[in-house]
Structure formats: structure tokens, C-alpha cells
Scaffold this active site. Structure first.
Site, PDB file in Angstrom:
ATOM      1  N   LYS A 175      49.654  21.240  53.245  1.00 16.10           N
ATOM      2  CA  LYS A 175      48.974  21.442  51.968  1.00 16.10           C
ATOM      3  C   LYS A 175      48.787  22.923  51.619  1.00 16.10           C
ATOM      4  O   LYS A 175      48.672  23.274  50.440  1.00 16.10           O
ATOM      5  CB  LYS A 175      47.592  20.776  51.983  1.00 16.10           C
ATOM      6  CG  LYS A 175      47.618  19.263  52.088  1.00 16.10           C
ATOM      7  CD  LYS A 175      47.838  18.625  50.749  1.00 16.10           C
ATOM      8  CE  LYS A 175      47.669  17.121  50.812  1.00 16.10           C
ATOM      9  NZ  LYS A 175      47.957  16.486  49.526  1.00 16.10           N
ATOM     10  N   SER A 209      38.833  15.490  49.491  1.00 14.78           N
ATOM     11  CA  SER A 209      37.980  15.497  50.677  1.00 14.78           C
ATOM     12  C   SER A 209      38.853  15.805  51.876  1.00 14.78           C
ATOM     13  O   SER A 209      38.423  15.772  53.008  1.00 14.78           O
ATOM     14  CB  SER A 209      37.276  14.155  50.838  1.00 14.78           C
ATOM     15  OG  SER A 209      38.236  13.126  50.782  1.00 14.78           O
TER      16      SER A 209
END
Length: 328
Positions: free
Chosen positions: A58, A81
């Protein structure tokens, strides 16, 4: 309305992303394991994004998005989250701008602390997906922050594609195929763009948990099917696809291999045990897929790249024995 071309992100966009993030992101290693090669009867090449900054691929997409921003942008915001939250927090810190991260009230405290550790401001929303959007929009109005979506964003998709780009460069033989997990579809979309844009195009497969098989349902019906009630230990793969990722998947992914909870945990244990590397359940889906019954028909896939998406496991909570019992 006007039909946009399917590939809203191009191979050149991924090459540009690679240049942009090169000073910041790790060029993660590609590892092999003779035991797993024997077990599958294939040559497996594991792209280890568990060694990436923030412990997951990511960071690539977040860093590309943040470095692509206009100079006058002084803050970014996202809702997540998971690993994307930490990635945006670190990318913003690296660039010297503020980051606001909207996290649901039921997010694990370990994830919240990690995001705060990178210097971001965490704003709590209600537990439902629509609560995150509402809170996020409020933050945008109040702070004028630029929104970076976890996957439904061209810069993010291009950044995620750099993992496959490196994988191809790092291996001296020709790959037949590449496989990545599918959640929101940022990683698999970026992977498709690289696999189809490279001089010798590769076949692309995706791996998905049976308890969150919205991509498979979409794939089979040819229509976007949203994720309703995901039940899986692969917490990174619970999201619905986006309108930027789904068309790329629909056009370029050859098959989506669905794997059970037991298969995911067994594959995760194999990688920990045999390769001595820490990966999270979402990453294990790719090995589970290649080991699965439904992959047997691809006997002509001799060498395959597997993208291990990340290694963020809460070691306080994780227990293989308990996980295996729960998966029965």
C-alpha cells in the site's frame, strides 16, 4: 454518457510511478522456495511486499498519490482501518504535509496506534462503511484536505502496479503468469496493467477468500456485485471493487480463484514455516490459490509470480492452532 476507455491507467503511468516512488519505497526482494516448487510442480517467485515500508504494498500507491499532488496541497485525508491508512500517514509525513485518517470505532487499537505513530491525526467514525464516507466528507470541508481513496484512484492503482513491474525486472526467466489478491482491486488492477503492457504479456489470476467473494461473483455475472457481509480472516480483502478497478479486472483477469479459510491458514503456515517470512492472511491467498484444486487445470502455467501483499499480523492476537480450529 461518454464511454471512457477501460484502461484509465496506462503502462506509462506505472513507469512514471516507479520513477516517482524510487527514492522512497523499498525495492522488495523476490524469493523462491524449492519445497513449494515441488509441492505445486511449478516455479514460484514470491514478491515480498511484507518487507515494504509500513509492511505492505500500500505504501507504493499512497506515495505515488502524494508525490503527484500539486505543490499547494497541505493536507490529505483517507478512510481506512488497514494498511492504506499507515501508508498515507507515512507518505504525508515524508512529504511534510498533514494527514487525517478516518477510522471506524471498531478498528483494532494496534492499527490506530500505528497510524498515529506515523504522525497522522486519527478521526473516529461510526462502524458502518457509510459512516466513514460521511466523516471523511466533513473533514474535507473543514480542512480542505485532498482525498486519497484506498484503491479507486488512478495514482494509487499506478503505484500498486510497480510491485509487478519490479517482479518482472527481478526475474531472469520469462514468467507465464502473475497472481495477486483481490479486495478493492488496486493491486490486481495495477498488476493487470503491467502484465498486459510488458513486451511479453503475462496471464493474470486473482485470489479471493470464499467468505468475501464479490469479485468472483462480479466476474461470473459480468456485472459489478457489491460486497455485503464479508466473513474472512483475510481482513485486507473485505472491500467491494471500485468503478475504476472493476473494468480493468473484468477485461484482463483470466480467472479468480476462490479459497477457503482453511486453505488460507494452511498456506500462511507453509510460508511462515518453509520460507521463514511473516505474512498476513490476505497474502496467503495467492499460494492457497496456486495449491487449490481449481488451479490444477492451468498445468501450462509453469512459472508464476505471486505477490505477497503484506505482513501486518497482530502477533499478540495471532495463533495458528486457534485459527485452524476456527476454520474447520
Amino acid at each position: 454518457g461518454n464511454k471512457r476507455k477501460v484502461m484509465s491507467v496506462t503502462y506509462q503511468d506505472v513507469l512514471d510511478a516507479a520513477d516517482r516512488i524510487a527514492p522512497y519505497a523499498h525495492r522488495t526482494p523476490v524469493m523462491t522456495c524449492s519445497y513449494l516448487n515441488e509441492l505445486t510442480g511449478k516455479n514460484l517467485y514470491f514478491k515480498c511486499e511484507n518487507f515494504q515500508k509500513v509492511g505492505a504494498f500500500k505504501y507504493r500507491g499512497a506515495m505515488n498519490a502524494v508525490t503527484s499532488l500539486d505543490k499547494d496541497v497541505s493536507a490529505v485525508v483517507t478512510h481506512s482501518s488497514g494498511n492504506h491508512a499507515q501508508a498515507v500517514a507515512l507518505a504525508a509525513k515524508t512529504r511534510g504535509i498533514k494527514a487525517f485518517v478516518v477510522m471506524p470505532s471498531n478498528a483494532p487499537s494496534v492499527k490506530r496506534r500505528a497510524v498515529e505513530g506515523y504522525g497522522a491525526t486519527v478521526i473516529t467514525s461510526g462502524p458502518l462503511p457509510q459512516d466513514r464516507e460521511t466523516t471523511c466528507n466533513k473533514v474535507i470541508q473543514e480542512t480542505n484536505a485532498f482525498f486519497i481513496h484506498p484503491f479507486n484512484n488512478e495514482q494509487v492503482i499506478a503505484g500498486q502496479g510497480t510491485a509487478a513491474l519490479e517482479l518482472i525486472e527481478q526475474i531472469d526467466c520469462d514468467l507465464d503468469a502473475v497472481i495477486a489478491p483481490v479486495g478493492g482491486g488496486g493491486l490486481i488492477s495495477g498488476t493487470c496493467i503491467v502484465a498486459k503492457g510488458t513486451t511479453k504479456p503475462l496471464r493474470v489470476f486473482a485470489a479471493e477468500p470464499a467468505g468475501a467473494d464479490d469479485a468472483k461473483k462480479s466476474f461470473l455475472s459480468g456485472q459489478f456485485v457489491p460486497q455485503t457481509n464479508p466473513q474472512t480472516i483475510a481482513d485486507g480483502l473485505k472491500t467491494s471493487l471500485g468503478d475504476k478497478t472493476w473494468p480493468i479486472i473484468k477485461e484482463h483477469v483470466e480467472d479468480i480463484i476462490v479459497v477457503s479459510e482453511k486453505e488460507i491458514i494452511d498456506a500462511m503456515a507453509l510460508i511462515w514455516e518453509r520460507m521463514k517470512i511473516v505474512i498476513e492472511p490476505s497474502s496467503a491467498t495467492v499460494l492457497a490459490a496456486v495449491l487449490s484444486e481449481s488451479f490444477k487445470k492451468y498445468s501450462d502455467v509453469k512459472s508464476i509470480g505471486l505477490i505477497l501483499s503484506g505482513g501486518n499480523v497482530d502477533l499478540e492476537e495471532w495463533n495458528f492452532k486457534v485459527a485452524k480450529q476456527n476454520a474447520q
